[in-house]
Design an enzyme around this catalytic site. Structure first.
Site, PDB file in Angstrom:
ATOM      1  N   ASP A 112       0.872  -1.613   0.013  1.00  0.00           N
ATOM      2  CA  ASP A 112      -0.059  -0.041  -0.126  1.00  0.00           C
ATOM      3  C   ASP A 112       0.825   1.153   0.229  1.00  0.00           C
ATOM      4  O   ASP A 112       1.568   1.394   1.597  1.00  0.00           O
ATOM      5  CB  ASP A 112      -1.027   0.017   1.133  1.00  0.00           C
ATOM      6  N   ASP A 211      -2.877   4.435  -2.592  1.00  0.00           N
ATOM      7  CA  ASP A 211      -3.478   5.377  -1.726  1.00  0.00           C
ATOM      8  C   ASP A 211      -3.744   6.830  -2.274  1.00  0.00           C
ATOM      9  O   ASP A 211      -2.807   7.711  -2.620  1.00  0.00           O
ATOM     10  CB  ASP A 211      -3.339   5.569  -0.232  1.00  0.00           C
ATOM     11  N   GLU A 267      -6.221   3.988  -5.332  1.00  0.00           N
ATOM     12  CA  GLU A 267      -7.997   4.615  -4.992  1.00  0.00           C
ATOM     13  C   GLU A 267      -8.201   6.035  -5.475  1.00  0.00           C
ATOM     14  O   GLU A 267      -7.181   6.577  -5.165  1.00  0.00           O
ATOM     15  CB  GLU A 267      -7.345   4.532  -3.495  1.00  0.00           C
ATOM     16  N   HIS A 329     -11.025  -0.672   5.083  1.00  0.00           N
ATOM     17  CA  HIS A 329     -10.879  -0.807   6.218  1.00  0.00           C
ATOM     18  C   HIS A 329     -11.420   0.732   6.573  1.00  0.00           C
ATOM     19  O   HIS A 329     -10.772   1.044   7.446  1.00  0.00           O
ATOM     20  CB  HIS A 329      -9.313  -0.633   6.587  1.00  0.00           C
ATOM     21  N   ASP A 330     -12.093   1.472   5.617  1.00  0.00           N
ATOM     22  CA  ASP A 330     -12.544   2.914   5.864  1.00  0.00           C
ATOM     23  C   ASP A 330     -13.768   3.201   6.179  1.00  0.00           C
ATOM     24  O   ASP A 330     -14.214   4.040   6.316  1.00  0.00           O
ATOM     25  CB  ASP A 330     -12.043   3.789   4.873  1.00  0.00           C
TER      26      ASP A 330
HETATM   27  C1  GLC Z   1      -6.882   6.263   2.347  1.00  0.00           C
HETATM   28  C2  GLC Z   1      -6.686   5.293   3.524  1.00  0.00           C
HETATM   29  C3  GLC Z   1      -7.275   5.511   4.050  1.00  0.00           C
HETATM   30  C4  GLC Z   1      -6.438   7.064   5.004  1.00  0.00           C
HETATM   31  C5  GLC Z   1      -6.256   8.254   3.835  1.00  0.00           C
HETATM   32  C6  GLC Z   1      -5.357   8.734   4.521  1.00  0.00           C
HETATM   33  O1  GLC Z   1      -8.418   6.883   1.540  1.00  0.00           O
HETATM   34  O2  GLC Z   1      -8.047   4.164   2.876  1.00  0.00           O
HETATM   35  O3  GLC Z   1      -7.223   4.681   5.657  1.00  0.00           O
HETATM   36  O4  GLC Z   1      -6.832   7.351   5.852  1.00  0.00           O
HETATM   37  O5  GLC Z   1      -6.066   7.545   2.838  1.00  0.00           O
HETATM   38  O6  GLC Z   1      -3.962   8.332   3.337  1.00  0.00           O
END
Ligand code: GLC
Ligand code: CA
Length: 521
Positions: A112, A211, A267, A329-330
């Site tokens: 990640d 990310d 993402e 996880h979010d």
């Molecule tokens: C992404 C991750 C999240 C994190 C954010 C900042 O959305 O999935 O868990 O808090 O980025 O890195």
């Protein structure tokens, strides 16, 4: 059957298809997966010790959430050294062993990568904030005054600008103030970040989940138009600028320096398929992009049909390979979002694993977990996401395989919903996931066959996957009445969410709140 969408997804032989198109990717959130040294926090040795389980389940690849050095303000998404492992998770040697063990089982490993921001304890930021003339002075986004009206995520509606001594300036942070944004306009930053990719590809990793990758390009001097909305959302989901694509092409070239189909999944947190598809470029940017419009769709057949068809109508003409993801996880786990019944979770599993594209499974969804209830005194995440990050219950014992406790409470029903108990029960949701993964392997049309969806306006989603020689029908009955398919009478059922007598011939009936995958006679 009336087809309203035919596509020309390849009819090539399976060996022409890159692994990231046929794989099922399993997300491991290492803090909560498995703890090898009993400090209450999952770690890399814990992951390695559970590879037998993941192989039994049948996953092809792992996406490992951050295990880099981090002060853990955002539990690893605040990185203080991209090229080392945080001691709480283990060591570089543990990482090497994990990479090797995955590969010896034929499994891929994706890390990640967190390119938008570092930790405020990263040596780059420590230097950058020290004065206005140091060599890293321009590695972050510094201004004398806040340059725009942006808001930060994971905060309670705070400005994305933080005043800092001794520069007497503000720095930009789109997430926590402990997560300063890197200045990607500076070519030195871009080069340094490319080197972090090379560091891990040299060690053998097969790719990266990237990310909030849509944030590496920004138009700093532009306000968000709807301030109230932006305050609620944070700036991140509104950020969509052209320069990012140039940077993604450069990242792609770094991945292409290496042999063996190193892959990226971004993402891209834009809730609009038309915008999201741009991040695939002309096949020269991301390999894959997450699709959050689908994740957030209601558990409702018309809503899901619309999202699926909208997604494919944007991606397929460009040859962009879709992804499907329901939990991570979010966000609250999907069984919970879909009303909490196990029936819904089972039907959702069939959908997730038979749509055309690459599915992502979040650890624990194969157990049908919902979120832990976290009492206020145990809350640790400033973003309110502790519930879906509850530890995985491995056994029915009181400690569920975490002998000295764990950093978060267990999810509800852990006495029954744990790996050991569900492995014993071949009718369990865990076995349903396993059956689906086996069916994908045994019937490649489910991975890469063409897709056509029936035009309906009821509570049932019906589609076919056609591999040329064999055709498969997927029926997802979200409604409250059973439905009969005359032409499926006597068909071979590959997977069913309700137990069926293996010797009785299929009567073509799909009960309410259930799903089947059948070979069309
Ligand atoms: C992404 C991750 C999240 C994190 C954010 C900042 O959305 O999935 O868990 O808090 O980025 O890195
Ligand atoms: Ca541990």
């Amino acid at each position: 059957m009336q087809n309203d969408m035919q596509n020309d997804m390849q009819k090539t032989m399976p060996h022409d298809i890159p692994w990231w198109q046929t794989a099922v990717v399993y997300q491991v959130y290492p803090r909560s997966f498995s703890d090898s040294n009993f400090d209450g926090i999952g770690d890399l040795e814990g992951v390695r010790s559970r590879l037998d389980y993941l192989q039994w389940l049948g996953v092809d690849a792992i996406w490992l959430s951050p295990m880099f050095r981090s002060p853990m303000a955002d539990f690893g998404y605040d990185v203080s050294d991209y090229c080392d492992v945080d001691p709480v998770f283990g060591s570089l040697a543990d990482m090497d062993a994990l990479i090797q063990d995955c590969h010896s089982r034929g499994m891929k490993l994706m890390l990640d990568w967190v390119p938008n921001h570092t930790s405020d304890e990263h040596p780059w930021f420590v230097e950058s904030r020290s004065d206005r003339t140091n060599p890293k002075a321009d590695w972050y986004v510094w201004r004398d005054e806040p340059a725009n009206n942006w808001f930060a995520e994971l905060t309670t509606g705070q400005s994305a600008w933080q005043f800092d001594e001794p520069r007497n300036q503000y720095y930009l942070h789109l997430f926590l103030r402990q997560q300063p944004d890197l200045n990607w306009d500076n070519p030195e930053v871009e080069m340094a970040m490319h080197d972090t990719l090379r560091f891990w590809m040299d060690r053998g990793v097969d790719g990266f989940r990237m990310d909030v990758i849509h944030l590496i390009g920004k138009e700093i001097d532009r306000n968000d138009p709807d301030e109230a909305f932006a305050k609620q959302q944070g700036h991140g989901s509104l950020n969509d600028v052209a320069i990012t694509h140039e940077r993604l092409r450069a990242i792609r070239r770094v991945l292409d320096e290496y042999e063996g189909d190193r892959a990226s999944v971004g993402e891209v947190y834009l809730l609009d398929e038309a915008k999201m598809v741009e991040y695939y470029g002309a096949g020269d940017e991301l390999h894959l992009s997450f699709n959050f419009s689908f994740l957030w769709a209601r558990w409702d057949a018309p809503a899901l049909r619309t999202r699926i068809l909208t997604t494919l109508s944007h991606l397929q003409p460009r040859g962009a390979w879709p992804t499907w993801v329901l939990s991570n996880h979010d966000v609250p786990r999907h069984r919970q979002r879909y009303g909490g019944t196990e029936e819904a979770a089972r039907v959702a599993a069939v959908m997730l694993l038979t749509l055309p594209g690459t599915p992502f499974v979040y650890q624990g969804e194969e157990l049908g977990l919902i979120d832990a209830v976290v009492p206020p005194e145990q809350v640790v995440d400033p973003g309110g996401r502790d519930g879906c990050r509850a530890p995985i219950p491995w056994t029915a014992d009181a400690d569920h395989g975490w002998p000295l406790g764990s950093w978060l409470p267990f999810p509800p029903e852990a006495d029954d919903r744990n790996v050991g108990t569900l492995q014993q029960n071949t009718d369990s949701i865990l076995h349903l996931y396993r059956n689906l993964l086996q069916a994908r392997r045994g019937h490649p049309a489910l991975q890469s066959g063409t897709f056509s969806m029936s035009d309906r306006d009821d509570d049932v989603i019906v589609y076919e996957r056609d591999g040329g020689e064999r055709r498969y029908r997927v029926v997802l009955n979200l409604g409250s009445e059973s439905l009969a398919f005359d032409d499926l009478r006597g068909a071979t059922v590959l997977v069913s969410t309700v137990p069926r007598d293996a010797f009785a011939s299929f009567d073509g009936v799909v009960p309410a709140q259930s799903a089947v995958v059948a070979m069309v006679p």
